[in-house]
Each structure stands twice: as structure tokens, then as C-alpha cells.
Scaffold this active site. Structure first.
Site, mmCIF file in Angstrom:
data_model
loop_
_atom_site.group_PDB
_atom_site.id
_atom_site.type_symbol
_atom_site.label_atom_id
_atom_site.label_comp_id
_atom_site.label_asym_id
_atom_site.label_seq_id
_atom_site.Cartn_x
_atom_site.Cartn_y
_atom_site.Cartn_z
ATOM 1 N N HIS A 356 0.796 -1.227 0.000
ATOM 2 C CA HIS A 356 0.000 0.000 0.000
ATOM 3 C C HIS A 356 0.824 1.271 0.000
ATOM 4 O O HIS A 356 0.263 2.363 0.144
ATOM 5 C CB HIS A 356 -0.923 0.040 1.216
ATOM 6 C CG HIS A 356 -2.049 -0.927 1.141
ATOM 7 N ND1 HIS A 356 -3.276 -0.618 0.609
ATOM 8 C CD2 HIS A 356 -2.119 -2.221 1.501
ATOM 9 C CE1 HIS A 356 -4.061 -1.669 0.672
ATOM 10 N NE2 HIS A 356 -3.383 -2.664 1.208
ATOM 11 N N LYS A 543 -8.163 14.210 4.355
ATOM 12 C CA LYS A 543 -7.307 13.024 4.368
ATOM 13 C C LYS A 543 -6.311 13.185 5.504
ATOM 14 O O LYS A 543 -6.233 14.253 6.104
ATOM 15 C CB LYS A 543 -6.574 12.879 3.040
ATOM 16 C CG LYS A 543 -5.882 14.172 2.581
ATOM 17 C CD LYS A 543 -5.226 14.042 1.231
ATOM 18 C CE LYS A 543 -6.186 14.089 0.072
ATOM 19 N NZ LYS A 543 -6.312 12.865 -0.653
ATOM 20 N N ARG A 544 -5.526 12.158 5.801
ATOM 21 C CA ARG A 544 -4.524 12.308 6.840
ATOM 22 C C ARG A 544 -3.553 13.437 6.494
ATOM 23 O O ARG A 544 -3.317 13.710 5.309
ATOM 24 C CB ARG A 544 -3.748 10.989 7.010
ATOM 25 C CG ARG A 544 -4.495 9.968 7.817
ATOM 26 C CD ARG A 544 -4.772 10.457 9.210
ATOM 27 N NE ARG A 544 -3.580 10.458 10.013
ATOM 28 C CZ ARG A 544 -3.317 9.597 10.977
ATOM 29 N NH1 ARG A 544 -4.191 8.668 11.296
ATOM 30 N NH2 ARG A 544 -2.194 9.651 11.665
ATOM 31 N N LYS A 549 1.164 14.454 0.932
ATOM 32 C CA LYS A 549 -0.172 14.788 0.446
ATOM 33 C C LYS A 549 -0.311 16.290 0.180
ATOM 34 O O LYS A 549 -1.267 16.750 -0.399
ATOM 35 C CB LYS A 549 -1.227 14.333 1.444
ATOM 36 C CG LYS A 549 -1.291 12.798 1.598
ATOM 37 C CD LYS A 549 -2.356 12.379 2.584
ATOM 38 C CE LYS A 549 -2.327 10.905 2.936
ATOM 39 N NZ LYS A 549 -3.007 10.047 1.959
ATOM 40 N N THR A 651 -8.421 6.982 -1.973
ATOM 41 C CA THR A 651 -9.786 6.469 -2.119
ATOM 42 C C THR A 651 -10.786 7.594 -1.866
ATOM 43 O O THR A 651 -11.909 7.545 -2.363
ATOM 44 C CB THR A 651 -10.058 5.298 -1.139
ATOM 45 O OG1 THR A 651 -9.491 5.631 0.125
ATOM 46 C CG2 THR A 651 -9.460 4.001 -1.645
ATOM 47 N N LYS A 655 -14.424 8.688 -3.600
ATOM 48 C CA LYS A 655 -15.642 8.994 -2.834
ATOM 49 C C LYS A 655 -16.214 10.345 -3.243
ATOM 50 O O LYS A 655 -17.423 10.521 -3.334
ATOM 51 C CB LYS A 655 -15.337 8.987 -1.328
ATOM 52 C CG LYS A 655 -15.069 7.592 -0.798
ATOM 53 C CD LYS A 655 -14.477 7.585 0.595
ATOM 54 C CE LYS A 655 -13.829 6.237 0.860
ATOM 55 N NZ LYS A 655 -12.868 6.265 1.961
HETATM 56 C C1 NBG Z 1 -2.506 3.866 1.903
HETATM 57 C C2 NBG Z 1 -2.096 4.742 0.729
HETATM 58 C C3 NBG Z 1 -3.303 5.250 -0.029
HETATM 59 C C4 NBG Z 1 -4.200 4.095 -0.401
HETATM 60 C C5 NBG Z 1 -4.526 3.279 0.836
HETATM 61 C C6 NBG Z 1 -5.343 2.060 0.501
HETATM 62 C C7 NBG Z 1 -1.088 3.098 3.738
HETATM 63 C C8 NBG Z 1 0.146 2.378 4.134
HETATM 64 N N1 NBG Z 1 -1.313 3.258 2.445
HETATM 65 O O1 NBG Z 1 -2.895 5.915 -1.188
HETATM 66 O O2 NBG Z 1 -1.329 5.813 1.188
HETATM 67 O O3 NBG Z 1 -5.369 4.554 -1.006
HETATM 68 O O4 NBG Z 1 -3.345 2.819 1.457
HETATM 69 O O5 NBG Z 1 -4.719 1.285 -0.460
HETATM 70 O O6 NBG Z 1 -1.831 3.497 4.591
#
Ligand code: NBG
Length: 807
Positions: A356, A543-544, A549, A651, A655
């Protein structure tokens, strides 16, 4: 989808729960009691459904999927289950007769924050799809007592408060005392050669009890119910009687504390590795309990493990559950006496892994010593796996030490979990086309060269039933009217909405729906004392908080607009509201500084009566799933502005798109596929591509040259240097120009700034033509057809797990 329960039946069920659990009648119940009674009613229905589904699975001897993840960001259950069971209307009616509002009961439920962000939410979206598509699926995770912290902003600074979710969330959990198992830590390993071969004994270990709690997730219009099994640690010798008897009360209690501390709290880092001893304990606790559970279930049905890989698919979501590879080896070899080779074959056929992230700081590497001490048998197995793998490599690449070192699981006294995952899995996948390409060409290029077939791509998807159907009822009405209701089960039907591209009435309705969603969201904010103008453009970055980002880039843009307006108050700009929502990891200083910047900027702008109605910032506190469900349907613009090559997928982008927002972003992660889905007229793309970013680093990136040569950048950065609202932002100024290690602006905000601002101006221009904008929005909703989690899950079952559907 209609569930044919009558009001009378439902009334009786709820009354029964109220009386059984509280000894109360309807008129005596308060909201919390009513919420729990409704939850228990649903649980009863789900249990019946699950029993039938289990029976069906058993008879068909279908292959099962077990999805392991340290995080599941489940969101609230009441609404989701009522919707998926088709019971919302009858519940609403019955409750209304008793003077309860269903919405109020929804708000009684805490939002279980058992995850950090995208990773955990994806896992939960997948559970929804697995249930709806009727796959026999179990998710496994930890029942953290405290989920992700609650965020409070005090004078711009993020404070963290504990998330106490169990009091209202517990009602959804079914404790399974029949499935308790034991997990062993520490101690030493003894090896003895006997007539039966090598016997391994783990001695002097500390043992912890793992107690499962099941959470049921209903599918929509399907017989499927998925289970999310959450483990809690319990001390085995519940109480140290001898210490207690000898008067050492403290000691009698501490033993208990040690075991239970394992699932006390979720580590709050997203995309960042925390090499803490307790975290390793959590990981092993999860995988050991889970693998034991899977094996017990399998043996109960088949009485042999020889067919294990034909009937079981174990998926590890990121490397956090990687230890399930050696744990499965351990059980097969030590407890069921499989040969090493045979066990390895079974493991490799059973396990698959999703990567991920490619961020180097997120890649897990554990000190060899720590694993050796805490998990001595597992350490021995990892070493064994590594030795045999390196021998294989040696045959293939004789003398190529460097390559073998790169591919080895253990190197420089560190255990590299990603390499362990690749070596122990049948398949490895990335989560968007671009990300999969990057892992094949860069992160895992050596492994890709050895076995290209192992590597595939499965683009992420979202539970559109939660993120569209449940959270945007107005849009659902329009979609139902235009394309009928089939898209709820089959998201590919959303594509038909394109046929209404030229339909003025539909476009006007679409526009009115967005407006109404904005009004509703503004009203909710108003209740918390925040006033925004629903007529303004809602530009959302939720988002975080992470450097990659680039919330900072967004802030720089707003500063630039603000300074323009200060210079020229009559500048014609459409009113804009910038909505930020983001939690920073508690120890992530730079991220917290960015929050402080955004927060102070919002105050500074608010002071200026001539400007605040044109641009306004709101930093929304404590972003969670529930807030996302309210916020995202109200977004006009979805900011997805990570430095290209860094965001694996994203994601939130999907959304917002499915709710009709237009993406304003870089060619990163799944944005690339969103671009392909909607075409260049319906998205706003800026900045460098991943390739260009790579080249820029090679050329030698100097942030200061942008500062010196670009007037706008200079002005914005100077503004930071001088500070405002009585605060200094020298740290951010330094971050951009100098950096900690002499590399200023590590995520290249300044390099992309000009293009970002330029495309933003185009976006503002495009917003003027409201019907054209509505058309773009329509194309985004239709184009979201390919970003449903159902599609992702079908790809996993076909390409990775090899599970035929029951439907
Ligand atoms: C996160 C990514 C995102 C991705 C999500 C789900 C982790 C390690 N990775 O870009 O930063 O959408 O995983 O796949 O949290």
C-alpha cells in the site's frame, strides 16, 4: 432489497430486547437504550442470516477468504446494516410512532476508529463487497480498546484525546468464548533429534489468551454476511492469587495489565513505521490467533491440512500481518509435522499480499534481536526461509552478492517485512496502475525480474453503497429516476448516467442536489458555531495530514489568493470555502505545524471583512468516517494534490467523484485512472508527472531557485517568514527553503506551485458555466462505475484468490 418485515413484527422484536436487557417498556426507554435494542434486533436477524449462509458455504465446500489487517475503519454499523438489509423504512416508521427519530439513534453510535485512514477504510469497504457478493469471508484484526485519537485543535495546535468507543460500540460485538486460543511470546527454543525427526520445543514462554469478538456485516440484497473477527488479549492466569494472598496487591494486578496492554490502543501512524516493541507484539498476537483460528475451522470441516491451499486464501493487507507467513509454517511443521518444503509450498499457495505504499519511511524493518527475543521460534523460521531463498538466488545469480543482499529477508541485523511478504506469497499487488508499475520497476524490481507473474495490479475501490447510496439520498433519487436502481448492486450500471449528458432537466436537478447537500452541511456546521456560505465553491481536502499529500501546497495557494485580494480588494473572484479535515500523527511535528498554519490562516482571513466572504478556510476538527459521510457529498472540488509517485491510490478521490465533485489533482495514484475514466475536460490536472519528478531529483532540485525567481512564490514564502496572527511560521519557511538535511521542500511544493495556481484559475473560470460544470459532475458520477470495491473484489477473487463465486 425490500425486506418484508411488518411493523408489528419489528415492534415485537424491539420490545422484546428492551424488556430482556433493561426490563423496560417502550415509554420508559431512553435514546441509548433504544439504540442498543435496535442494534440487538439487527444482530438477531444477522445471526439467522449468517447461520443459513454458513450452511450454504459448508455444503458447497467453497474456498474461503481470510483478510488480515491491523486496521479496519468500519464506520457506524446501524445505518449500514439497516440499509443493506432493506429495513430502514420500517425501522423509521416504527420508531416514529414511539417518538424516536432514526437519525438521532444513528448519532448514538460511536464511530469505531479502529484504523488510521485509507488502508483501514479500504479493508472495511472490501468487507461490504465480500458480503454483498456472497463470498465466504472473514476479516481479522485487533479489538483496540482505544481507537484512533480524537482530535482537538487548541489555538491551532492539535491535541489528542482518547477515543473511548466500546461503551456504545460493544453492542455490535459478539464474544466467542468457544473460539479462544493462546499466543506465546518470549522464552527459548529447544531442538531435539528423535526417531520422528527434529522435534522443536518452545519453553519458558509467556502465554496470552486471545478472545475473539465478531462483528457482522450484511451484504445488500444478498444472502451474504461477512464476519470481522477482532481479537482481544486476556491474561491467562487471570489473577495472581499467591501475590494477592501475601499482600502484594499491586503485583497481583500488574500481571493482568501486561497481557491486556497488547490491544489497548491503535498506533496512530499512517504511512509511517513505528518500530515499537508493543507494536510487534500486536502484530504477532493478531496473526498467531488468526492462523490458529483458520486452521481449526479448516480441520473441523476437512480433517486434513493437505487441501489447505485449495480451500483457504489468506490475504495480508500491507506488511503488518506478515508474520502470518512464519506462523503458518510453524504450525504446519511443528504441530502437524509437515516437511519444511511441503509446508513452504502450502504457505506460498495460500498467502497473498497487497503493498500500500512506496514511502521508504513506511516500510517495516524489525531489529533481528527483537524478533529473536520476543518470538524465538518465529525467528528461527524466518532465518530458515531466508537461507533457502538466498540459496536459490545464489544458483540463479552466482556471485551477485549485492543483488542477493537486496533481496534477502534479513540484512544488517534487520528483518525486512516486505521481502518476507514477497517471498512467502503467491501474488503481490499494488493498488492502482501507477503504483503497481512503480513497485514492479522500482521497489520490487529484483523480485519482478525473478517472477513477473507474481506481480499484478488491482485498483482500489470504495463501498459505493455506503459512500453514495447511504450518504447521498438526494442523488440516489435522481439516479433511480434516470437509470433505475440496479447500480446499487452493480456499480457498472452507473455508466448509463452518461446518457443524460445533454438533458437540461437532469443537469439542473444535479446542480440543485449539490446545492442542497452544501446547505445541509453548512447547517450542521452552524450547529457547532461555524458559519460558511453554501453559495460559495466548496473546495475540499480531507485526508490524513502528511507532507507527501501536500496540504501545505494548498495553504500556499490560499495565501497567494489572500495576498492578491489584499492588494486588490475588488478582484473578481467567486466566493470559495476551503474545507480542510486531517489528523496528524501525534509525534509528527511538521504535520502539526501545517495544521497550525492552516488554522491561523483561517483566523487571519476571518479578520478581514472585505476578504472573508470571498475566501474562507475552515479546519474541520476530528475527521472520521461519519464526518466524511456528511462532508464528501457537499464537495464541489476534490483536492488530490500529492507529489506524483507518492500516493499509492487514494480512495477519498473516488468517494468525492462518485458524489459529483471534480478532481483537482496531480497524475498520481488512482487520479491517473480517474483522468482516463472522465477525460481531460472533466478533471483539472496540474504539476509534474512521476517521471518528471524523478528527473527533477536527478537534475538536482533547489527549492530556493523558485523562491528567488518566481515573484508569486517569493511573496508567499516571505509572508510565512514574517508570520501573521501573532504567530511565527519560520519553521515552515525553513522547511521549504533549507530543510532538515539541506534538502528544502522535500515534496516539491514550490516546483508544482505555478502550475497548481494556473489550473486553479482555470477551474474557477469553469465554475462560472454552471450547466457545463453540472455536465462535468455527471461524467464523474458515471465514470465512478469502475471505482467500486465490488469490482476490486471480483479482481481479487479471479486473479489472486481463485475463488469461484456462489452467486
Ligand atoms: C494507503 C495509501 C493510499 C491508499 C490506501 C489504501 C497506507 C500504508 N497506504 O494511497 O497511502 O489509497 O493505502 O490502499 O496506509
Amino acid at each position: 432489497m425490500e425486506n418484508n418485515m411488518t411493523k408489528e413484527e419489528l415492534r415485537a422484536l424491539i420490545e422484546n430486547k428492551l424488556s430482556r436487557h433493561y426490563g423496560l417498556s417502550i415509554d420508559e426507554a431512553d435514546r441509548a437504550q433504544m439504540y442498543k435494542s435496535c442494534a440487538r434486533t439487527i444482530l438477531e436477524l444477522l445471526s439467522e442470516k449468517r447461520t443459513k449462509f454458513n450452511q450454504k458455504i459448508k455444503e458447497s465446500q467453497a474456498k474461503k477468504v481470510y483478510y488480515l489487517c491491523m486496521e479496519f475503519l468500519v464506520g457506524r454499523s446501524l445505518k449500514n446494516n439497516l440499509y443493506n438489509l432493506g429495513l430502514e423504512d420500517v425501522f423509521r416508521d416504527v420508531l416514529k410512532q414511539w417518538n424516536f427519530d432514526l437519525e438521532d439513534l444513528y448519532n448514538e453510535e460511536p464511530d469505531p476508529g479502529l484504523g488510521n485512514g485509507g488502508l483501514g477504510r479500504l479493508a472495511s469497504c472490501f468487507m461490504d463487497s465480500l458480503a454483498t457478493l456472497e463470498y465466504p469471508a472473514t476479516g481479522y484484526s485487533i479489538c483496540y480498546e482505544y481507537g484512533l485519537f480524537k482530535q482537538k485543535i487548541v489555538d491551532g495546535w492539535q491535541m489528542e484525546l482518547p477515543d473511548i468507543w466500546l461503551p456504545g460500540g460493544h453492542v455490535w460485538l459478539n464474544q466467542r468464548n468457544d473460539l479462544v486460543c493462546h499466543v506465546r511470546f518470549n522464552g527459548n527454543v529447544e531442538e531435539n533429534w528423535t526417531e520422528e525427526g527434529l522435534q522443536i520445543k518452545h519453553l519458558n514462554y509467556d502465554e496470552v489468551e486471545a478472545v475473539p469478538y465478531d462483528l457482522m456485516i450484511s451484504g445488500l440484497d444478498s444472502e451474504g454476511v461477512a464476519i470481522l473477527r477482532l481479537w482481544r488479549a486476556r491474561d491467562l492466569n487471570n489473577f495472581d492469587m499467591s501475590s494477592f494472598s501475601s499482600g502484594d496487591y499491586d503485583r497481583a494486578m500488574t500481571e493482568k495489565m501486561n497481557a491486556e496492554v497488547i490491544c489497548k490502543v491503535l498506533y496512530p501512524s499512517d504511512n509511517h513505521f513505528e518500530g515499537k516493541t508493543l507494536r510487534l507484539k500486536q502484530q504477532y498476537f493478531l496473526v498467531s490467533a488468526t492462523v490458529q483460528d483458520i486452521i481449526a475451522e479448516h480441520l473441523q470441516q476437512y480433517e486434513t491440512l493437505d487441501n489447505f491451499s485449495e480451500k483457504v486464501a489468506i490475504h495480508i493487507n500491507d506488511t503488518h500481518p506478515a508474520l502470518c507467513i512464519p506462523e503458518l509454517m510453524r504450525i504446519l511443521v511443528d504441530d502437524y509435522h509437515y516437511s519444511w518444503q511441503r509446508a513452504y509450498q502450502l504457505v506460498k499457495k495460500t498467502v497473498s499480499y497487497t503493498n500500500h505504499t512506496v514511502l521508504s519511511e513506511a516500510l517495516e524493518t524489525w531489529p533481528e534481536d527483537l524478533i529473536k527475543r520476543q518470538l524465538p521460534r518465529i525467528y528461527g523460521i524466518i532465518k530458515g526461509l531466508n537461507e533457502s531463498y538466498c540459496q536459490e538466488l545464489w544458483k540463479r545469480y552466482p556471485g551477485d552478492w549485492e543483488r542477493i543482499e537486496r533481496m534477502s529477508i534479513i540484512s544488517h541485523s534487520q528483518v525486512r517485512m516486505a521481502n518476507l511478504c514477497v517471498i512467502g506469497s503467491s501474488h503481490v499487488n499494488g493498488v492502482s496502475k501507477l503504483h503497481s508499475e512503480i513497485i514492479q520497476k522500482q521497489l520490487f524490481s529484483d523480485f519482478y525480474r525473478v517472477d513477473a507473474k507474481k506481480f499484478i495490479s488491482v485498483t482500489n475501490g470504495i463501498a459505493h453503497r455506503r459512500w453514495l447510496c447511504q450518504s447521498n439520498p438526494l442523488l440516489i433519487q435522481l439516479l433511480d429516476d434516470c437509470i433505475g436502481p440496479d447500480y446499487k448492486k452493480d456499480a457498472s450500471q452507473l455508466g448509463k448516467f452518461r446518457n443524460f449528458y445533454g438533458n437540461k432537466e437532469v443537469l439542473t436537478r444535479l446542480q440543485a442536489i449539490k446545492q442542497e447537500n452544501k446547505v445541509r452541511f453548512s447547517d450542521q456546521l452552524h450547529q457547532n458555531g461555524i458559519v460558511i456560505d453554501p453559495q460559495s465553491i466548496f473546495v475540499v481536502q480531507a485526508k490524513r495530514l502528511h507532507e507527501y499529500k501536500r496540504q501545505l501546497l494548498n495553504a500556499l495557494k490560499i495565501i497567494s489568493l489572500y495576498l492578491d485580494l489584499k492588494d486588490e480588494p475588488n478582484l473578481s473572484l467567486p466566493p470559495q470555502t476551503f474545507l480542510f479535515a486531517a489528523k496528524a500523527a501525534p509525534g509528527y511535528y511538521t504535520a502539526k505545524e501545517v495544521i497550525r498554519l492552516i488554522w491561523n490562516l483561517s483566523i487571519e482571513i476571518e479578520k478581514d471583512a472585505s476578504i472573508r466572504d470571498k475566501i474562507r478556510i475552515v479546519f474541520l476538527e476530528n475527521y472520521d468516517v461519519t464526518m466524511a459521510e456528511r462532508l464528501l457529498p457537499a464537495a464541489d472540488v476534490s483536492e488530490q494534490i500529492s507529489l506524483a509517485g507518492k500516493e499509492a491510490s487514494g480512495t477519498g478521490n473516488m468517494k468525492m467523484m462518485i458524489n459529483g465533485a471534480l478532481t483537482f489533482g496531480t497524475m498520481d495514484g488512482a487520479n491517473v485512472e480517474i483522468y482516463e475514466a472522465v477525460g481531460k475536460e472533466n478533471i483539472f490536472i496540474f504539476g509534474m508527472t512521476a517521471k518528471e519528478v524523478e528527473n527533477k531529483w536527478k537534475e538536482g532540485y533547489a527549492a530556493s531557485s523558485y523562491y528567488h525567481n518566481n515573484e508569486k512564490i517569493h511573496r508567499v514564502v516571505e509572508y510565512l517568514r514574517h508570520g501573521f496572527n501573532g504567530e511565527s511560521f519560520e519553521s515552515i519557511y525553513r522547511y521549504l527553503l533549507v530543510g532538515d538535511y539541506g534538502i528544502g521542500d522535500p515534496y516539491m511544493c514550490l516546483a508544482d506551485f505555478e502550475s497548481y495556481l494556473e489550473v486553479y484559475k482555470q477551474l474557477l473560470g469553469a465554475y462560472h458555466d454552471r450547466i457545463r460544470w453540472s455536465q462535468k459532475s455527471l461524467i464523474n458520477i458515471a465514470g465512478a462505475e469502475r471505482f467500486a470495491a465490488d469490482r476490486s473484489i471480483q479482481e481479487y477473487t479471479n486473479k489472486i484468490w481463485n475463488i469461484p463465486t456462489l452467486v
